[in-house]
Design a protein around this motif. Structure first.
Motif, PDB file in Angstrom:
ATOM      1  N   ALA B 120       0.865  -1.175   0.000  1.00 24.55           N
ATOM      2  CA  ALA B 120       0.000   0.000   0.000  1.00 24.55           C
ATOM      3  C   ALA B 120       0.901   1.224   0.000  1.00 24.55           C
ATOM      4  N   PRO B 121       0.352   2.386  -0.349  1.00 24.47           N
ATOM      5  CA  PRO B 121       1.192   3.579  -0.282  1.00 24.47           C
ATOM      6  C   PRO B 121       1.605   3.861   1.156  1.00 24.47           C
ATOM      7  N   PRO B 122       2.860   4.243   1.383  1.00 25.05           N
ATOM      8  CA  PRO B 122       3.295   4.541   2.748  1.00 25.05           C
ATOM      9  C   PRO B 122       2.605   5.801   3.281  1.00 25.05           C
ATOM     10  N   ASP B 123       2.474   5.852   4.583  1.00 19.06           N
ATOM     11  CA  ASP B 123       1.913   7.045   5.231  1.00 19.06           C
ATOM     12  C   ASP B 123       3.026   8.071   5.368  1.00 19.06           C
ATOM     13  N   LEU B 124       2.913   9.172   4.664  1.00 16.72           N
ATOM     14  CA  LEU B 124       3.962  10.196   4.712  1.00 16.72           C
ATOM     15  C   LEU B 124       3.705  11.232   5.800  1.00 16.72           C
ATOM     16  N   GLY B 125       2.666  11.039   6.579  1.00 15.81           N
ATOM     17  CA  GLY B 125       2.379  12.010   7.654  1.00 15.81           C
ATOM     18  C   GLY B 125       1.746  13.270   7.096  1.00 15.81           C
ATOM     19  N   ARG B 126       1.894  14.348   7.844  1.00 16.13           N
ATOM     20  CA  ARG B 126       1.223  15.591   7.450  1.00 16.13           C
ATOM     21  C   ARG B 126       1.977  16.276   6.316  1.00 16.13           C
ATOM     22  N   LEU B 127       1.226  16.791   5.371  1.00 14.78           N
ATOM     23  CA  LEU B 127       1.809  17.491   4.225  1.00 14.78           C
ATOM     24  C   LEU B 127       2.739  18.609   4.690  1.00 14.78           C
ATOM     25  N   SER B 128       2.356  19.265   5.765  1.00 16.15           N
ATOM     26  CA  SER B 128       3.136  20.418   6.238  1.00 16.15           C
ATOM     27  C   SER B 128       4.479  20.000   6.843  1.00 16.15           C
ATOM     28  N   ASP B 129       4.633  18.710   7.137  1.00 21.95           N
ATOM     29  CA  ASP B 129       5.921  18.223   7.657  1.00 21.95           C
ATOM     30  C   ASP B 129       6.854  17.760   6.541  1.00 21.95           C
ATOM     31  N   LEU B 130       6.381  17.827   5.316  1.00 23.09           N
ATOM     32  CA  LEU B 130       7.199  17.372   4.185  1.00 23.09           C
ATOM     33  C   LEU B 130       7.867  18.567   3.518  1.00 23.09           C
ATOM     34  N   HIS B 131       8.851  18.301   2.674  1.00 20.32           N
ATOM     35  CA  HIS B 131       9.736  19.346   2.169  1.00 20.32           C
ATOM     36  C   HIS B 131       9.781  19.351   0.644  1.00 20.32           C
ATOM     37  N   ASP B 132       9.846  20.525   0.083  1.00 16.50           N
ATOM     38  CA  ASP B 132      10.048  20.652  -1.358  1.00 16.50           C
ATOM     39  C   ASP B 132      11.486  20.217  -1.679  1.00 16.50           C
ATOM     40  N   SER B 133      11.749  19.956  -2.944  1.00 21.96           N
ATOM     41  CA  SER B 133      13.083  19.498  -3.336  1.00 21.96           C
ATOM     42  C   SER B 133      14.106  20.606  -3.082  1.00 21.96           C
ATOM     43  N   PRO B 134      15.236  20.253  -2.465  1.00 25.70           N
ATOM     44  CA  PRO B 134      16.250  21.255  -2.155  1.00 25.70           C
ATOM     45  C   PRO B 134      17.269  21.463  -3.256  1.00 25.70           C
ATOM     46  N   VAL B 135      17.061  20.847  -4.409  1.00 25.83           N
ATOM     47  CA  VAL B 135      18.086  20.965  -5.454  1.00 25.83           C
ATOM     48  C   VAL B 135      18.142  22.393  -5.980  1.00 25.83           C
ATOM     49  N   ASP B 136      19.275  22.746  -6.555  1.00 26.49           N
ATOM     50  CA  ASP B 136      19.478  24.061  -7.165  1.00 26.49           C
ATOM     51  C   ASP B 136      18.757  24.077  -8.519  1.00 26.49           C
ATOM     52  N   ARG B 137      17.647  24.792  -8.558  1.00 29.36           N
ATOM     53  CA  ARG B 137      16.790  24.725  -9.751  1.00 29.36           C
ATOM     54  C   ARG B 137      17.358  25.491 -10.941  1.00 29.36           C
ATOM     55  N   SER B 138      18.412  26.262 -10.708  1.00 34.52           N
ATOM     56  CA  SER B 138      19.069  26.872 -11.860  1.00 34.52           C
ATOM     57  C   SER B 138      19.902  25.827 -12.607  1.00 34.52           C
ATOM     58  N   ILE B 139      20.266  24.742 -11.918  1.00 34.32           N
ATOM     59  CA  ILE B 139      20.994  23.641 -12.556  1.00 34.32           C
ATOM     60  C   ILE B 139      20.023  22.501 -12.900  1.00 34.32           C
ATOM     61  N   VAL B 140      19.248  22.073 -11.898  1.00 37.56           N
ATOM     62  CA  VAL B 140      18.277  21.000 -12.111  1.00 37.56           C
ATOM     63  C   VAL B 140      16.962  21.649 -12.533  1.00 37.56           C
ATOM     64  N   ARG B 141      16.913  22.063 -13.800  1.00 30.82           N
ATOM     65  CA  ARG B 141      15.759  22.840 -14.251  1.00 30.82           C
ATOM     66  C   ARG B 141      14.482  22.012 -14.245  1.00 30.82           C
ATOM     67  N   VAL B 142      14.615  20.706 -14.430  1.00 34.13           N
ATOM     68  CA  VAL B 142      13.422  19.860 -14.437  1.00 34.13           C
ATOM     69  C   VAL B 142      12.676  19.962 -13.100  1.00 34.13           C
ATOM     70  N   ALA B 143      13.404  20.164 -12.012  1.00 36.22           N
ATOM     71  CA  ALA B 143      12.753  20.257 -10.697  1.00 36.22           C
ATOM     72  C   ALA B 143      11.861  21.483 -10.592  1.00 36.22           C
ATOM     73  N   ASP B 144      12.145  22.496 -11.393  1.00 34.52           N
ATOM     74  CA  ASP B 144      11.357  23.730 -11.363  1.00 34.52           C
ATOM     75  C   ASP B 144       9.982  23.544 -11.999  1.00 34.52           C
TER      76      ASP B 144
END
Lengths: 265, 265
Positions: B120-144
């Protein structure tokens, strides 16, 4: 003496560039050739067309039923590079394409890099406590080409006492003593009873697509296979396999997409 | 308004039967287009060539580097049947084939059969406790192009504090509000940071081959992805993904074969 597998997957280059071979009836289930066996014929041809010896990843799409009899294998060398080459090889019978495979090959000896293994072959206990396949070999003729040593629950699932978990662990080797090699991997991962027999399914599980990753050249001896289906959903399922060699090394990972055509539910 | 993904994967049939499109720079990592994005362009073309709407299983072999710019997509309808069709679609740039894909399509609505889900899908807890991707979006443009909500350990591995377990769990959706669909699946499974960053690997992990199984048409909303590498062996690895939709249904399984080109060990 040529082994049964080598004899029954042999291909010969014809004038004009295609290859000829034959599907024999010795690798069938109720007259239908095992898909991994037919994949292996194509894979042998791809290896013959490639400057690289090791089929790193090979995918087969099963387009239509094959039958025992002559096959033509048509190939296309898609790309040849220093580290990788990619070859398409298709199985034709009576002028119609039945299986298309796409394979990227390499020389595994060229690959050096980190190793971090999050898993190991399961301990199957004593060989004498394991069981050969209980299938009726007059129907499942492919099983007669192998020796198996399976855990008791896998055997029970095959004879109508499903465990409820679609997992099979067991040893396999060619009955005639032929040692395992990369070309045999599609057949090896497809030669056990279907995992969904452990869920009570009793019918055909036709393969739509099979992908095999070769991770190392197998050592001689038994291969230990772990086959598992986690998600049977509206009759569609994946069957994953890990293959470990007698030295405890991971030699292949595979996944097939298949359907459970008839339902016991 | 056309979404970025639809605009940047659009293809047009040309006289003579091939298709034209373009790889844009918006889905790149340090100038190299994301492999799943290029796969999606081919997949969109395969769907356009097929009488069946759903790409049940699609394999891409990455033959050579692609670059932002015009592409030609050459297709071959390998087989058309009642339940399945199989289409080959290849990405060409400057006259050379860079990616070959082979896809079997169906109408998932035609498939009825048993369901037995061992997971089953894992329980990731509260949305507010999760984090956006920390990659440098000027390099990893796909993440943007995406919003992410990842568990903290996945984020830490990406910024140099590897957990030691090559597993990433997180939510993903297009940043511009476009809803997920089958054609986007190769991109979705390839849009998270590489799992082997959790093992301390920091370099490229070029994909050799990617196979995506579509198990259901995704519902609108976040997709929950579980990415995992179990076996990194001499620099060769598999990266497996499960994709669950907002209704809790499994929509895709994927596996890629990749290499960890540089070693921190």
């Amino acid at each position: 003496v040529t082994s049964a597998f080598d004899r029954d997957t042999a291909v010969r280059r014809e004038d004009g560039g295609s290859w000829s071979g034959a599907i024999t009836d010795d690798w069938s289930i109720a007259g239908v050739p095992n898909g991994g066996y037919v994949h292996a014929i194509a894979l042998r041809t791809a290896v013959a067309e490639s400057p690289h010896p090791h089929p790193l990843t090979s995918t087969a799409h099963f387009l239509g039923k094959t039958s025992p009899g002559a096959v033509e294998v048509r190939t296309e060398v898609v790309k040849t590079g220093r580290t990788y080459s990619t070859v398409q090889a298709s199985i034709h019978q009576e002028g119609r394409e039945r299986v298309r495979t796409l394979t990227t090959l390499t020389d595994l000896g060229l690959h050096q890099g980190p190793t971090a293994m999050d898993g190991a072959p399961p301990d199957l206990g004593r060989l004498s406590d394991l069981h050969d396949s209980p299938v009726d070999r007059s129907i499942v003729r492919v099983a007669d080409r192998f020796e198996y040593r399976m855990r008791e629950e896998a055997v029970r699932g095959t004879v109508g006492e499903p465990s409820g978990t679609a997992r099979i662990e067991g040893l396999i080797r060619f009955a005639d003593g032929r040692e395992p090699d990369p070309v045999a991997m599609p057949l090896i991962v497809d030669a056990f009873p279907p995992t969904v027999f452990q869920l009570g399914h009793r019918g055909w599980t036709p393969t739509i697509e099979l992908t095999v990753h070769l991770r190392a050249v197998p050592a001689p001896g038994w291969l230990l296979c772990v086959l598992r289906t986690r998600y049977l959903q509206n009759g569609i399922l994946e069957e994953d396999a890990e293959v470990w060699d007698a030295s405890g090394r991971l030699v292949a990972l595979s996944r097939q997409l298949a359907t459970a055509a008839e339902s016991p539910w």
